[in-house]
Design a protein around this motif. Structure first.
Motif, PDB file in Angstrom:
ATOM      1  N   ARG A 147       0.815  -1.217   0.000  1.00  0.00           N
ATOM      2  CA  ARG A 147       0.000   0.000   0.000  1.00  0.00           C
ATOM      3  C   ARG A 147       0.847   1.264   0.000  1.00  0.00           C
ATOM      4  N   GLY A 148       2.121   1.155  -0.290  1.00  0.00           N
ATOM      5  CA  GLY A 148       2.960   2.344  -0.312  1.00  0.00           C
ATOM      6  C   GLY A 148       2.563   3.293  -1.434  1.00  0.00           C
ATOM      7  N   LYS A 149       2.805   4.588  -1.206  1.00  0.00           N
ATOM      8  CA  LYS A 149       2.467   5.585  -2.213  1.00  0.00           C
ATOM      9  C   LYS A 149       3.482   5.614  -3.353  1.00  0.00           C
ATOM     10  N   THR A 150       4.674   5.042  -3.102  1.00  0.00           N
ATOM     11  CA  THR A 150       5.696   4.958  -4.135  1.00  0.00           C
ATOM     12  C   THR A 150       6.019   3.488  -4.373  1.00  0.00           C
ATOM     13  N   ALA A 151       6.904   3.244  -5.327  1.00  0.00           N
ATOM     14  CA  ALA A 151       7.295   1.865  -5.625  1.00  0.00           C
ATOM     15  C   ALA A 151       8.353   1.348  -4.661  1.00  0.00           C
ATOM     16  N   ALA A 152       8.902   2.223  -3.816  1.00  0.00           N
ATOM     17  CA  ALA A 152       9.966   1.813  -2.893  1.00  0.00           C
ATOM     18  C   ALA A 152       9.435   0.781  -1.906  1.00  0.00           C
ATOM     19  N   ILE A 153      10.176  -0.293  -1.715  1.00  0.00           N
ATOM     20  CA  ILE A 153       9.728  -1.364  -0.828  1.00  0.00           C
ATOM     21  C   ILE A 153       9.662  -0.879   0.607  1.00  0.00           C
ATOM     22  N   LEU A 154      10.538   0.084   0.998  1.00  0.00           N
ATOM     23  CA  LEU A 154      10.487   0.636   2.353  1.00  0.00           C
ATOM     24  C   LEU A 154       9.169   1.361   2.589  1.00  0.00           C
ATOM     25  N   ASP A 155       8.683   2.045   1.571  1.00  0.00           N
ATOM     26  CA  ASP A 155       7.399   2.741   1.682  1.00  0.00           C
ATOM     27  C   ASP A 155       6.269   1.743   1.910  1.00  0.00           C
ATOM     28  N   HIS A 156       6.325   0.624   1.196  1.00  0.00           N
ATOM     29  CA  HIS A 156       5.317  -0.425   1.391  1.00  0.00           C
ATOM     30  C   HIS A 156       5.418  -1.023   2.801  1.00  0.00           C
ATOM     31  N   ALA A 157       6.656  -1.268   3.249  1.00  0.00           N
ATOM     32  CA  ALA A 157       6.833  -1.863   4.577  1.00  0.00           C
ATOM     33  C   ALA A 157       6.314  -0.935   5.661  1.00  0.00           C
ATOM     34  N   ASN A 158       6.513   0.367   5.491  1.00  0.00           N
ATOM     35  CA  ASN A 158       6.049   1.326   6.482  1.00  0.00           C
ATOM     36  C   ASN A 158       4.562   1.659   6.346  1.00  0.00           C
ATOM     37  N   SER A 159       3.894   1.055   5.373  1.00  0.00           N
ATOM     38  CA  SER A 159       2.448   1.251   5.223  1.00  0.00           C
ATOM     39  C   SER A 159       1.655   0.145   5.894  1.00  0.00           C
ATOM     40  N   ARG A 160       2.346  -0.764   6.577  1.00  0.00           N
ATOM     41  CA  ARG A 160       1.626  -1.771   7.339  1.00  0.00           C
ATOM     42  C   ARG A 160       0.806  -1.096   8.446  1.00  0.00           C
ATOM     43  N   ASN A 161      -0.269  -1.736   8.835  1.00  0.00           N
ATOM     44  CA  ASN A 161      -1.211  -1.209   9.831  1.00  0.00           C
ATOM     45  C   ASN A 161      -1.977   0.006   9.312  1.00  0.00           C
ATOM     46  N   ARG A 162      -2.039   0.135   7.983  1.00  0.00           N
ATOM     47  CA  ARG A 162      -2.853   1.181   7.370  1.00  0.00           C
ATOM     48  C   ARG A 162      -3.764   0.536   6.325  1.00  0.00           C
ATOM     49  N   ALA A 163      -5.012   0.989   6.294  1.00  0.00           N
ATOM     50  CA  ALA A 163      -5.993   0.459   5.349  1.00  0.00           C
ATOM     51  C   ALA A 163      -5.889   1.173   4.012  1.00  0.00           C
TER      52      ALA A 163
END
Length: 818
Positions: A555-571
């Motif tokens: 669910r990250g706003k960018t393609a960066a995997i860190l952004d996706h990892a930090n989007s955990r616990n968000r709907a």
């Protein structure tokens, strides 16, 4: 003027030297280190014999003490000089010689020289020598000729137990009192390899490349939210809580040196070792400027002690060093020159009335200075008495963002008062927290906040969202995962839900996963292999195994995997998903915990056996490979399926060998095409072989297996396509003279035919066999899945207790309905 040069950032392949007293464990740690770093072990005794053609004792007897001393130091220096890369060098007693120590000091300018020590009582017990006290006093000189140190902790609570972790009789009650605990060797290996990863700066990068969603892959300063558990030395030396009480209370520990007890350096080294072993989280090492209960010292005395304590933190290989940038410039320069691979947190503390306000331009200058000095994190803390509205700090952060050029070190900034840190917490990362049952004495920075309440508040403020998690598969109605995850959510302060849903089609799976509130899922049959072609992003482990058991939304706003990892616990909507595999690591953990030192894995000799050919069998094979086993056999009722699994791993192994060989040729300046002979990887025999029949004798050219993993269900599947397993081992396959470990993955029922057989074998044939039941494995799987899905440390002890208790409740309910 340029910032001070880092003098301890050595080349990644620089040889590592181990020094220390007899009985400190250098040889054992050296073996562990070479296996972990894939290096060559050089021992002083062997090198002396190789150089002179005789042992040290023979040389001394033949040539006399004076000639031996000259030859010994000459060989010692040559050993260091001729093994400068790719080695771990274990020094003997020659390192107590002054000339040898001078050579080590020179060597330490370009190489890690690690002082290995342990409890003096343990050394005395191991040596049992009349002159042991004199030897221990001489051993302390190793600090002056080394640049790192490792405390080889003796922990009586980690004694291995033998026996079975399943029921010992026909009853269905687990024998909790005989659960195998982690061996001393396992604990020491985990501690030492973690230390080596920091010294060589390889740990975080390796973990990130293999599984970027692991809690160990993302440093606390780069997570969405992170908490630093404050633990003071004055408390730890006489603590009134158990170490287990601190589990999962923070993303890291801030270890605060706030008083100076006797034998200070060894006390600190032991506490660092305890935090590493008991909590397994990064350590921030902080030295307070005014330690409690200390006599007044001269400025010079205080300066020297502060410098030595800060450098001790760096020597111990802590993850972070907290450095106050309001101290003397010479002290700051001295520490920064020796920072090595530890990250530096640059601090600005304003602790009294009249503290520098956030609007003051000097705050921007402070941050700029910390950045210039190369600090990895900047921490700015000020005392306030209702004179600083929360908006002022937010305005400061905005001004900082627009004023300072990139890259910017992560910022930790907050106000505090006599009531504690301002809540809601002003800092997103490394917020100070404490255990709720700890006294507040002299720690105003964490008197209000605990990690639980702080994290729960994020959901109340709608910064994080309640999500729905699942275990999905065709036969999950008896799953223990909902109870374990639910207990962990309550402990951490998350309003998530976890439920089991029976489904067997990809369409139904897709329908569940496309919900905006979908948080993640544990997958069972039939999805582990079937879902692989539908995932664009997978961990290194999942790709190697060819199966996925944890599914996460991206669910990250960018393609960066860190952004996706930090989007955990968000709907929110998710159209792509990440697949990982924790089956293998859970099996690996159980094997390591139960395997005896006599059966320590030797790649060329040790044999493993896997029963089954499904997704769990793939994970089991991968676990054995990661453990170092290179002789793996697979038995499955359908031989064709076993052949497919064996072919998968043999191809994967050959490809990896070929890649490694090409890299080595490149390093040596040789192109692959210039080699006239075929690559060795094409000549390497397969590492996974198939056993076609239970009636066949064990292959004559291989040792009997010492690790057996059963990956077949004990009950029939709901669709009837997979009948219940009644597998038992042929006695000819159980002739290991040192016994071994049997891991049974099924737990319905817990006492499978294999478990019953192995208990009988243990009781009547070979007491050296250990059986790990399915509840041990399923608990480890839930723990790792929780951490992947939420990004938070799991309360491991709690989840394991809930696993056993829930299983027992299920058994009681079934008995009542019969």
């Amino acid at each position: 003027m340029a910032p001070p040069k880092n003098e301890r950032a050595f080349e990644a392949n620089a040889s590592i030297v181990l020094v220390g007293c007899r009985g400190a464990g250098k040889r054992t740690l050296g073996f562990m280190g070479v296996l972990h770093l894939r290096r060559r072990l050089v021992t002083e005794d062997h090198y002396f014999e190789k150089a002179t053609g005789m042992s040290r004792g023979e040389y001394l007897a033949r040539h006399g003490r004076e000639s031996f001393a000259r030859q010994d130091i000459q060989v010692f220096k040559h050993m260091l000089d001729s093994n400068r890369t790719g080695c771990i060098i274990e020094c003997g007693m020659s390192s107590l010689n002054e000339e040898a120590q001078d050579a080590l000091r020179e060597y330490s300018k370009t190489h890690p020289v690690v002082y290995i020590h342990r409890e003096k009582e343990q050394i005395a017990r191991l040596l049992d020598a009349a002159d042991v006290q004199q030897l221990l006093r001489a051993d302390e000189r190793h600090r002056s000729c080394s640049n790192f140190e490792f405390y080889n902790l003796f922990d009586p609570s980690n004694q291995s137990t033998t026996g079975t972790s399943g029921p010992a009789s026909g009853t269905s009650t687990p024998l909790n009192s005989r659960q195998p605990g982690p061996s001393k060797l396992l604990s020491a290996r985990e501690d030492f390899t973690r230390f080596l990863d920091i010294v060589t700066a390889r740990g975080a990068t390796k973990a990130w490349l293999e599984s970027p969603f692991s809690v160990h892959s993302i440093p606390p300063e780069f997570r969405s939210y992170s908490y630093a558990l404050r633990l003071r030395l004055s408390y730890l030396v006489d603590m009134d809580l158990e170490w287990e009480d601190f589990e999962a209370r923070g993303d890291c520990v801030e270890f605060i040196i706030d008083h100076w007890p006797e034998d200070l350096f060894n006390v600190i080294a032991r506490q660092v070792a305890l935090i590493r072993r008991k909590l397994g989280v990064p350590i921030i090492f902080h030295v307070e400027e005014n330690p409690r209960g200390e006599r007044r010292r001269t400025v010079e005395e205080k300066y020297n002690m502060d410098a030595e304590l800060l450098e001790l933190g760096l020597r111990l290989g802590v993850d972070y060093l907290s450095l106050d940038l309001q101290r003397e410039e010479s002290l700051i320069d001295r520490v920064l020159k020796h920072r090595g691979r530890s990250k530096v947190i640059g601090n600005f503390w304003y602790m009294g009335f009249g503290a520098l306000t956030w609007q003051d331009d000097r705050q921007i200058e402070n941050y700029q200075r910390a950045k210039y000095l190369g600090c990895d994190i900047v921490r700015m803390v000020r005392f306030c008495s209702n004179d600083s509205p929360a908006e002022l700090l937010e305005d400061f952060k905005k001004k900082l963002h627009s004023t300072i050029s990139d890259p910017k070190p992560p910022l930790v900034a907050y106000d505090f008062s006599v009531l504690g840190v301002r809540t809601p917490l002003q800092s997103r990362i490394l917020s100070p927290v404490k255990h709720p049952d700890m006294e507040n004495e002299r720690d105003h920075l964490a008197t209000v906040s605990t990690a639980y309440h702080s994290y729960e508040l994020l959901f109340r403020q709608f910064l994080l969202d309640p999500l729905q998690f699942y275990v999905l598969g065709s036969n999950v109605s008896y799953s223990l995962s909902p109870a374990m995850h639910g207990a962990a959510y309550d402990f951490v302060g998350m309003p998530h839900t976890f439920q089991d849903v029976t489904c067997s089609t990809l369409d139904r799976l897709n329908q569940i996963c496309l919900s905006d509130s979908f948080g993640g899922a544990s997958l069972t049959a039939p999805f582990k292999v079937a879902i692989m072609p539908h995932l664009k992003v997978k961990s290194h482990h999942a790709t190697a195994i060819g199966a996925v058991n944890v599914l996460l939304p991206l669910r990250g706003k960018t393609a960066a995997i860190l952004d996706h990892a930090n989007s955990r616990n968000r709907a929110g909507p998710a159209r792509e998903f990440f697949g990982d595999n924790t089956d293998w690591s859970s099996i690996l953990t159980c094997l390591r915990r139960a395997i005896s030192p006599r059966n320590f894995v030797q790649p060329s000799r040790t044999t493993g056996l896997v029963i089954g050919a499904g997704g769990m069998a793939r994970a089991a094979i991968y676990a054995l490979i990661q453990l170092g086993c290179r002789n793996i056999f697979v038995y499955n009722r359908t031989v064709e399926n076993a052949n497919q699994v064996a072919e998968h791993f043999n191809k994967w192994w050959a490809a990896g060998q070929l890649k490694n060989e090409k890299q080595q040729l490149h390093v040596n300046g040789i192109t692959a095409s210039s080699s006239s002979s075929p690559p060795r990887s094409q000549q390497v025999q397969e590492i996974v072989r198939v056993l076609p029949s239970l009636s066949d004798p064990w292959p004559r050219n291989f040792q009997p297996p010492t690790m057996v993993i059963s990956c077949v269900p004990a009950t029939a599947s709901a669709d009837g396509n997979h009948p219940p397993a009644d597998f038992v081992m042929p006695l000819d396959w159980l002739r290991s003279p040192t016994g071994g470990v049997v891991v049974e993955l099924a737990y319905e029922p817990l006492r499978t035919p294999l478990v019953a057989q192995m208990q009988a074998v243990r009781d009547h044939m070979s007491p050296s066999w250990v059986v790990v039941d399915g509840l041990e494995v399923v608990a480890e799987m839930a723990i790792e899945a929780f951490e992947l899905m939420t990004g938070r440390m799991a309360p491991k002890r709690l989840m394991k207790e809930v696993c056993r208790k829930t299983w027992e409740q299920q058994q009681e309910q079934r008995r009542q309905h019969q």
